[in-house]
Design a protein around this motif. Structure first.
Motif, short mmCIF file in Angstrom:
data_model
loop_
_atom_site.label_atom_id
_atom_site.label_comp_id
_atom_site.label_asym_id
_atom_site.label_seq_id
_atom_site.Cartn_x
_atom_site.Cartn_y
_atom_site.Cartn_z
N ASP A 163 15.58 -41.19 -11.58
CA ASP A 163 16.61 -42.23 -12.47
C ASP A 163 17.23 -41.46 -13.54
O ASP A 163 17.07 -40.18 -13.69
CB ASP A 163 15.55 -43.30 -12.97
CG ASP A 163 14.22 -42.80 -13.95
OD1 ASP A 163 14.49 -41.85 -14.23
OD2 ASP A 163 13.74 -43.76 -14.26
N ALA A 164 17.94 -42.12 -14.15
CA ALA A 164 18.90 -41.55 -15.35
C ALA A 164 18.04 -40.94 -16.29
O ALA A 164 18.43 -39.88 -16.85
CB ALA A 164 19.67 -42.54 -15.86
N TRP A 165 16.79 -41.65 -16.61
CA TRP A 165 16.09 -41.05 -17.67
C TRP A 165 15.49 -39.63 -17.23
O TRP A 165 15.53 -38.62 -18.20
CB TRP A 165 14.87 -42.23 -18.21
CG TRP A 165 13.98 -41.65 -19.06
CD1 TRP A 165 12.83 -41.06 -18.79
CD2 TRP A 165 14.21 -41.28 -20.80
NE1 TRP A 165 12.32 -40.85 -20.03
CE2 TRP A 165 13.12 -40.96 -21.03
CE3 TRP A 165 15.31 -41.65 -21.38
CZ2 TRP A 165 13.16 -40.59 -22.60
CZ3 TRP A 165 15.43 -41.38 -22.75
CH2 TRP A 165 14.22 -40.72 -23.26
N SER A 166 14.87 -39.53 -16.04
CA SER A 166 14.26 -38.22 -15.71
C SER A 166 15.49 -37.33 -15.44
O SER A 166 15.34 -36.20 -15.83
CB SER A 166 13.45 -38.55 -14.30
OG SER A 166 14.42 -38.84 -13.44
N ARG A 167 16.58 -37.56 -15.15
CA ARG A 167 17.84 -36.84 -15.06
C ARG A 167 17.99 -36.16 -16.59
O ARG A 167 18.45 -34.79 -16.92
CB ARG A 167 18.84 -37.05 -14.44
CG ARG A 167 18.82 -37.33 -13.04
CD ARG A 167 20.02 -37.65 -12.22
NE ARG A 167 20.41 -39.14 -12.45
CZ ARG A 167 19.87 -40.17 -11.83
NH1 ARG A 167 19.04 -39.83 -10.81
NH2 ARG A 167 20.29 -41.35 -12.16
N GLN A 168 18.06 -37.21 -17.56
CA GLN A 168 18.33 -36.66 -18.78
C GLN A 168 17.18 -35.85 -19.30
O GLN A 168 17.69 -34.78 -20.20
CB GLN A 168 18.43 -37.77 -19.82
CG GLN A 168 18.69 -37.62 -21.31
CD GLN A 168 20.04 -36.86 -21.56
OE1 GLN A 168 21.24 -37.45 -21.06
NE2 GLN A 168 19.96 -35.61 -22.02
N VAL A 169 15.89 -36.13 -19.27
CA VAL A 169 14.84 -35.17 -19.67
C VAL A 169 15.00 -33.89 -19.15
O VAL A 169 14.91 -32.78 -19.75
CB VAL A 169 13.63 -35.94 -19.26
CG1 VAL A 169 12.54 -35.03 -19.73
CG2 VAL A 169 13.31 -37.31 -20.35
N LYS A 170 15.24 -34.00 -17.86
CA LYS A 170 15.39 -32.34 -17.36
C LYS A 170 16.51 -31.54 -17.87
O LYS A 170 16.32 -30.61 -17.98
CB LYS A 170 15.64 -32.52 -15.57
CG LYS A 170 15.81 -31.53 -14.90
CD LYS A 170 14.70 -30.72 -14.69
CE LYS A 170 15.03 -29.44 -13.62
NZ LYS A 170 13.60 -28.88 -13.09
N ALA A 171 17.60 -32.30 -18.21
CA ALA A 171 18.56 -31.77 -18.79
C ALA A 171 18.14 -31.17 -20.29
O ALA A 171 18.77 -29.99 -20.64
CB ALA A 171 19.97 -32.54 -19.16
N TRP A 172 17.40 -31.97 -20.89
CA TRP A 172 17.12 -31.56 -22.06
C TRP A 172 16.30 -30.41 -22.29
O TRP A 172 15.97 -29.58 -23.19
CB TRP A 172 16.34 -32.67 -22.93
CG TRP A 172 17.03 -33.79 -23.71
CD1 TRP A 172 18.41 -33.84 -23.89
CD2 TRP A 172 16.93 -35.08 -23.75
NE1 TRP A 172 18.78 -34.87 -24.52
CE2 TRP A 172 17.91 -35.80 -24.23
CE3 TRP A 172 15.48 -35.85 -23.47
CZ2 TRP A 172 17.78 -37.08 -24.40
CZ3 TRP A 172 15.31 -37.13 -23.81
CH2 TRP A 172 16.68 -37.83 -24.54
N LEU A 173 15.58 -30.08 -21.24
CA LEU A 173 14.70 -28.88 -21.18
C LEU A 173 15.32 -27.53 -21.48
O LEU A 173 14.52 -26.65 -21.98
CB LEU A 173 13.92 -28.80 -19.82
CG LEU A 173 13.15 -30.14 -19.33
CD1 LEU A 173 12.41 -29.62 -18.06
CD2 LEU A 173 11.84 -30.13 -20.43
N SER A 174 16.58 -27.41 -21.43
CA SER A 174 17.13 -26.11 -21.63
C SER A 174 17.63 -26.16 -23.02
O SER A 174 18.29 -25.33 -23.46
CB SER A 174 18.34 -25.79 -20.83
OG SER A 174 19.30 -26.85 -20.84
#
Length: 82
Positions: A55-66
């Motif tokens: 979902d959008a939330w998991s994609r956002q969290v993944k993007a934040w990891l960097s």
């Protein structure tokens, strides 16, 4: 013991934010319909993905990891307090 990959066993790790289920009934934020999560998971398994961002939330969290961790904390707080 042989590793799972050596046995040709696929392990797919689905990641999701909030799904619209009884378990998340208390949560007032955006929730993804369970059938959307299941469809994404099945697509990921068929595509042999080791990781699935459902979902959008998991994609956002993944993007934040960097990002700088401060960005994650500020943006998460903004979402949760909106």
């Amino acid at each position: 013991m042989q590793p799972l990959a050596g046995q040709r066993t696929l392990v797919t790790g689905p990641h999701l934010g909030a799904a619209d289920t009884d378990m998340m009934a208390w949560y007032d934020g955006d929730k993804t319909a369970p059938e959307v999560i299941v469809a994404a998971a099945l697509d990921g398994i068929e595509a042999h993905w080791p990781e699935l961002l459902a979902d959008a939330w998991s994609r956002q969290v993944k993007a934040w990891l960097s990002e700088d961790p401060g960005v994650i904390y500020r943006e998460t707080e903004a979402v949760l307090t909106a």
